[in-house]
Structure formats: structure tokens, C-alpha cells
Scaffold this motif. Sequence first.
Motif, PDB file in Angstrom:
ATOM      1  N   TYR A 232       0.836  -1.216   0.000  1.00  0.00           N
ATOM      2  CA  TYR A 232       0.000   0.000   0.000  1.00  0.00           C
ATOM      3  C   TYR A 232       0.866   1.258   0.000  1.00  0.00           C
ATOM      4  CZ  TYR A 232      -3.187   3.598   1.751  1.00  0.00           C
ATOM      5  OH  TYR A 232      -3.919   4.753   1.902  1.00  0.00           O
ATOM      6  N   HIS A 233       0.390   2.272  -0.717  1.00  0.00           N
ATOM      7  CA  HIS A 233       1.052   3.582  -0.662  1.00  0.00           C
ATOM      8  C   HIS A 233       0.026   4.683  -0.896  1.00  0.00           C
ATOM      9  CE1 HIS A 233       4.345   6.429  -0.796  1.00  0.00           C
ATOM     10  NE2 HIS A 233       3.828   6.955  -1.891  1.00  0.00           N
ATOM     11  N   TRP A 234       0.067   5.679  -0.033  1.00  0.00           N
ATOM     12  CA  TRP A 234      -0.772   6.866  -0.196  1.00  0.00           C
ATOM     13  C   TRP A 234       0.011   7.884  -1.029  1.00  0.00           C
ATOM     14  CZ3 TRP A 234      -5.621   8.650   0.511  1.00  0.00           C
ATOM     15  CH2 TRP A 234      -5.825  10.030   0.442  1.00  0.00           C
ATOM     16  N   VAL A 235      -0.527   8.256  -2.186  1.00  0.00           N
ATOM     17  CA  VAL A 235       0.117   9.234  -3.067  1.00  0.00           C
ATOM     18  C   VAL A 235      -0.442  10.606  -2.703  1.00  0.00           C
ATOM     19  CG1 VAL A 235       0.639   9.904  -5.442  1.00  0.00           C
ATOM     20  CG2 VAL A 235       0.307   7.481  -4.867  1.00  0.00           C
ATOM     21  N   ASP A 236       0.370  11.404  -2.065  1.00  0.00           N
ATOM     22  CA  ASP A 236      -0.087  12.699  -1.567  1.00  0.00           C
ATOM     23  C   ASP A 236       0.251  13.796  -2.573  1.00  0.00           C
ATOM     24  OD1 ASP A 236      -1.256  14.485   0.139  1.00  0.00           O
ATOM     25  OD2 ASP A 236       0.040  14.023   1.851  1.00  0.00           O
ATOM     26  N   TYR A 237      -0.282  14.995  -2.316  1.00  0.00           N
ATOM     27  CA  TYR A 237       0.148  16.148  -3.098  1.00  0.00           C
ATOM     28  C   TYR A 237       1.645  16.364  -2.856  1.00  0.00           C
ATOM     29  CZ  TYR A 237      -4.842  17.315  -3.446  1.00  0.00           C
ATOM     30  OH  TYR A 237      -6.187  17.274  -3.708  1.00  0.00           O
ATOM     31  N   PRO A 238       2.382  16.768  -3.868  1.00  0.00           N
ATOM     32  CA  PRO A 238       3.828  16.967  -3.681  1.00  0.00           C
ATOM     33  C   PRO A 238       4.099  18.237  -2.886  1.00  0.00           C
ATOM     34  CG  PRO A 238       3.183  17.680  -5.872  1.00  0.00           C
ATOM     35  CD  PRO A 238       1.955  17.077  -5.251  1.00  0.00           C
ATOM     36  N   ASP A 239       5.275  18.278  -2.254  1.00  0.00           N
ATOM     37  CA  ASP A 239       5.677  19.537  -1.643  1.00  0.00           C
ATOM     38  C   ASP A 239       6.076  20.506  -2.753  1.00  0.00           C
ATOM     39  OD1 ASP A 239       8.276  18.836  -2.489  1.00  0.00           O
ATOM     40  OD2 ASP A 239       8.821  18.046  -0.523  1.00  0.00           O
ATOM     41  N   SER A 240       6.335  21.748  -2.387  1.00  0.00           N
ATOM     42  CA  SER A 240       6.571  22.784  -3.399  1.00  0.00           C
ATOM     43  C   SER A 240       7.809  22.487  -4.243  1.00  0.00           C
ATOM     44  CB  SER A 240       6.698  24.153  -2.735  1.00  0.00           C
ATOM     45  OG  SER A 240       7.737  24.157  -1.776  1.00  0.00           O
ATOM     46  N   GLU A 241       8.847  21.935  -3.626  1.00  0.00           N
ATOM     47  CA  GLU A 241      10.082  21.653  -4.363  1.00  0.00           C
ATOM     48  C   GLU A 241       9.847  20.597  -5.445  1.00  0.00           C
ATOM     49  OE1 GLU A 241      14.642  20.038  -3.525  1.00  0.00           O
ATOM     50  OE2 GLU A 241      13.332  20.578  -1.853  1.00  0.00           O
ATOM     51  N   ARG A 242       9.158  19.526  -5.067  1.00  0.00           N
ATOM     52  CA  ARG A 242       8.922  18.452  -6.037  1.00  0.00           C
ATOM     53  C   ARG A 242       7.917  18.892  -7.100  1.00  0.00           C
ATOM     54  NH1 ARG A 242       6.335  13.198  -6.584  1.00  0.00           N
ATOM     55  NH2 ARG A 242       5.019  13.531  -4.744  1.00  0.00           N
ATOM     56  N   GLU A 243       6.914  19.677  -6.700  1.00  0.00           N
ATOM     57  CA  GLU A 243       5.937  20.143  -7.681  1.00  0.00           C
ATOM     58  C   GLU A 243       6.594  21.076  -8.700  1.00  0.00           C
ATOM     59  OE1 GLU A 243       1.253  21.190  -7.874  1.00  0.00           O
ATOM     60  OE2 GLU A 243       2.305  21.685  -6.028  1.00  0.00           O
ATOM     61  N   LEU A 244       7.528  21.902  -8.243  1.00  0.00           N
ATOM     62  CA  LEU A 244       8.253  22.779  -9.166  1.00  0.00           C
ATOM     63  C   LEU A 244       9.116  21.959 -10.125  1.00  0.00           C
ATOM     64  CD1 LEU A 244       8.944  25.620 -10.088  1.00  0.00           C
ATOM     65  CD2 LEU A 244      10.715  25.708  -8.308  1.00  0.00           C
ATOM     66  N   ALA A 245       9.736  20.892  -9.612  1.00  0.00           N
ATOM     67  CA  ALA A 245      10.547  20.021 -10.471  1.00  0.00           C
ATOM     68  C   ALA A 245       9.678  19.356 -11.536  1.00  0.00           C
ATOM     69  CB  ALA A 245      11.261  18.973  -9.629  1.00  0.00           C
ATOM     70  N   ILE A 246       8.471  18.935 -11.132  1.00  0.00           N
ATOM     71  CA  ILE A 246       7.545  18.319 -12.088  1.00  0.00           C
ATOM     72  C   ILE A 246       7.128  19.330 -13.145  1.00  0.00           C
ATOM     73  CG2 ILE A 246       5.250  17.293 -12.353  1.00  0.00           C
ATOM     74  CD1 ILE A 246       5.617  16.190  -9.457  1.00  0.00           C
ATOM     75  N   LEU A 247       6.800  20.535 -12.703  1.00  0.00           N
ATOM     76  CA  LEU A 247       6.361  21.571 -13.640  1.00  0.00           C
ATOM     77  C   LEU A 247       7.462  21.896 -14.647  1.00  0.00           C
ATOM     78  CD1 LEU A 247       4.278  24.705 -12.748  1.00  0.00           C
ATOM     79  CD2 LEU A 247       6.254  24.928 -14.240  1.00  0.00           C
ATOM     80  N   ARG A 248       8.680  22.033 -14.172  1.00  0.00           N
ATOM     81  CA  ARG A 248       9.793  22.358 -15.081  1.00  0.00           C
ATOM     82  C   ARG A 248      10.017  21.246 -16.096  1.00  0.00           C
ATOM     83  NH1 ARG A 248      13.894  24.787 -10.433  1.00  0.00           N
ATOM     84  NH2 ARG A 248      13.151  26.967 -10.542  1.00  0.00           N
ATOM     85  N   ARG A 249       9.787  19.994 -15.658  1.00  0.00           N
ATOM     86  CA  ARG A 249       9.966  18.860 -16.565  1.00  0.00           C
ATOM     87  C   ARG A 249       8.841  18.791 -17.601  1.00  0.00           C
ATOM     88  NH1 ARG A 249      12.313  13.794 -15.672  1.00  0.00           N
ATOM     89  NH2 ARG A 249      13.721  14.919 -14.283  1.00  0.00           N
ATOM     90  N   ARG A 250       7.620  19.036 -17.157  1.00  0.00           N
ATOM     91  CA  ARG A 250       6.469  18.810 -18.032  1.00  0.00           C
ATOM     92  C   ARG A 250       6.025  20.047 -18.802  1.00  0.00           C
ATOM     93  NH1 ARG A 250       4.040  13.928 -16.501  1.00  0.00           N
ATOM     94  NH2 ARG A 250       2.783  14.225 -18.368  1.00  0.00           N
ATOM     95  N   VAL A 251       6.333  21.245 -18.272  1.00  0.00           N
ATOM     96  CA  VAL A 251       5.980  22.498 -18.973  1.00  0.00           C
ATOM     97  C   VAL A 251       7.254  23.335 -19.088  1.00  0.00           C
ATOM     98  CG1 VAL A 251       4.344  24.423 -19.119  1.00  0.00           C
ATOM     99  CG2 VAL A 251       3.724  22.376 -17.830  1.00  0.00           C
ATOM    100  N   PRO A 252       8.171  22.927 -19.956  1.00  0.00           N
ATOM    101  CA  PRO A 252       9.467  23.614 -20.040  1.00  0.00           C
ATOM    102  C   PRO A 252       9.360  25.051 -20.513  1.00  0.00           C
ATOM    103  CG  PRO A 252       9.217  22.028 -21.839  1.00  0.00           C
ATOM    104  CD  PRO A 252       8.083  21.788 -20.900  1.00  0.00           C
ATOM    105  N   GLY A 253       8.243  25.415 -21.143  1.00  0.00           N
ATOM    106  CA  GLY A 253       8.091  26.781 -21.630  1.00  0.00           C
ATOM    107  C   GLY A 253       7.815  27.798 -20.537  1.00  0.00           C
ATOM    108  N   ALA A 254       7.505  27.327 -19.343  1.00  0.00           N
ATOM    109  CA  ALA A 254       7.232  28.248 -18.235  1.00  0.00           C
ATOM    110  C   ALA A 254       8.547  28.810 -17.703  1.00  0.00           C
ATOM    111  CB  ALA A 254       6.480  27.534 -17.122  1.00  0.00           C
ATOM    112  N   GLY A 255       8.649  30.125 -17.630  1.00  0.00           N
ATOM    113  CA  GLY A 255       9.851  30.761 -17.107  1.00  0.00           C
ATOM    114  C   GLY A 255      10.037  30.468 -15.622  1.00  0.00           C
ATOM    115  N   ALA A 256      11.224  30.741 -15.131  1.00  0.00           N
ATOM    116  CA  ALA A 256      11.548  30.437 -13.739  1.00  0.00           C
ATOM    117  C   ALA A 256      10.612  31.158 -12.773  1.00  0.00           C
ATOM    118  CB  ALA A 256      13.000  30.809 -13.453  1.00  0.00           C
TER     119      ALA A 256
END
Length: 305
Positions: free
Chosen positions: A197-221
Motif C-alpha cells: 500500500y502507498h498513499w500518493v499525496d500532493y507533492p511539496d513545493s520543491e517536487r511540484e516545481l521540479a515536475i512543472l519544469r519537466r512537463r511544462v518547459p516553456g514556463a519561465g523560472a
Amino acid sequence: MVQPIPASIDDTIAFLDGQGYVPDRALATVLFLALRLGRPLFLEGEAGVGKTEIAKVLAAGLGRRLIRLQCYEGLDIASAVYEWNYAAQMIEIRLAEAAGETDRATLSTDIFAERFLIKRPVLQALEPDLAGPPVLLIDELDRADEAFEAFLLEVLADHQVTIPELGTIRAEAPPIVLITTNRTREIHDALKRRCLYHWVDYPDSERELAILRRRVPGAGAALGRQVVAFVQSLRDEGLFKAPGIAETLDWAAALVELDQAALDPEIATDTLGALLKYQDDIARIRGSRVAALVEAARRSAEIAA
């Protein structure tokens, strides 16, 4: 050629990262154990946090076939496991009668041969595959009825299904099974006991930013940091449905499409439909609350920079 499964937790993290999925260590650990022990993995969490994506990247990275069973109310064995091709069976009966073949026992055996069997996702997952056992994704199990859960016990425990006319069909090598649920209802303990079993939670801000940069590279810093800070704050607003990672990415992609380099209250208000999916939530956030959240997101992003 069968692709090997990751040899360690660190390899699992690198494996997922190589497929564009940014995991935390807890998820990588339970996934590694599920693969090594051959146990189904039960993933629970809010909609949009990336549960289904895990199965997709796992299948892609291992070069395995992904078989997805999307659950819904009323799902039965005929839709999930197998059914007989009744039209073809009737034609076979008519042809036998026309040829003068009237032995009922022989005819009964003939029409329940495997060639008349329509294999649905669960049965397909038990078949051998040159690329290795497939990944079986049983998605949103909480949408199905409890009776279907009971049927799955045989599949999860023994990697087999029983067809009365043919007998028991058992997998030569068990599939990699991932079960997801959004917890709209509780799943029976008997099924959970057969899984890790594993509960998949909302990511913390650091991991969510890493995901965003990977998946939406056109977004500026600056925009990326502000979007993440805004969404992280929004999840503390007591909304009916807080935005998941999927909505964060949709919103960031929409802002990039509108050539936004930074958040402002007006554009945030106009694009809330990409982030929130209930009118009551949108109405609650509009106006001065959006302005306050945007301002707080800007300050947070400046500090992080």
C-alpha cells in the motif's frame, strides 16, 4: 528482450526520473518492493496526484505492454475478464446442424473452445508475452461494485481466473499489478492484504516545481515558482476539490500559451477554469482572494529565488 526491473531503490528513482516522473523516496521504495516481491501495488490518493501515470511510465520504461482496466459502477466479469462470442457460437451450431452433426456433447465442447473466447483486460494480462509480464492497471477501483472486488481476490492471490467451461487459467509469470483508488469509498481489507500500500499525496513545493519544469518547459523560472506557490496555498483554502498536479500543469501550460511571464490577479481569475473544476470553488476564490493569493505567491517566489 525482457527489460530488467530496477535493482535498488536508487535505481528505481533514476528509472522513474528517466521516464519523466519525479518521485519521492517513499514511492520509489514501495514500487521497488512490489516489483521485487511480485506483489500488487495499491495506490490511494486524491484525483490528479499522478497515480495512473506511475503505471504508464513503468510500462514504458520496462518495455512492457500496459493493459488498463478502467473501473465503473456495474463493471462485471464479462467486461473485465472474459465473455463468449455468442454470435460466432450460434453460427457454429447452425453449421453443425446443417451438416447433420447432432452429438450434443461434442457440439457443446466445440462451441466452448478457446477460439470463441473474448479475452478482456484481466484475462489478457495473464497471457505470456515475449516482452515480459504486462503491467495491469486496475484504475479507480472505488468506482466498481464490491462484488467485483471479491472476484479480484483470486487474480491477486493466485494470478489465475476460473472459467467454468474451460477450467482454471493461470499466468506462467504474474503480471505487474497496480490498483488505484480515489477513496470515494473504502476498499475491503481482504483485497488490501494482498497488496503493498502507498498513499500518493500532493507533492511539496520543491517536487511540484521540479515536475512543472519537466512537463511544462516553456514556463519561465519566475512564473513556475509563482504558479507552484499559488497552487500550494490554494490547497489550504478548504475547497471542495483542491487542484492536483494535473491541474497545476494544465494551468501553467495555459499561462504559457497566453505569453504570461508572471502571475497577475486578472489573468489568474480569467484562467481559474484550468485549475478548479467546481463553480462553488471558483466563486469562493474570485476577486480579492485571488489578488491576495497572487501577491503572496509573488513574495514567496521572490524569497525562493
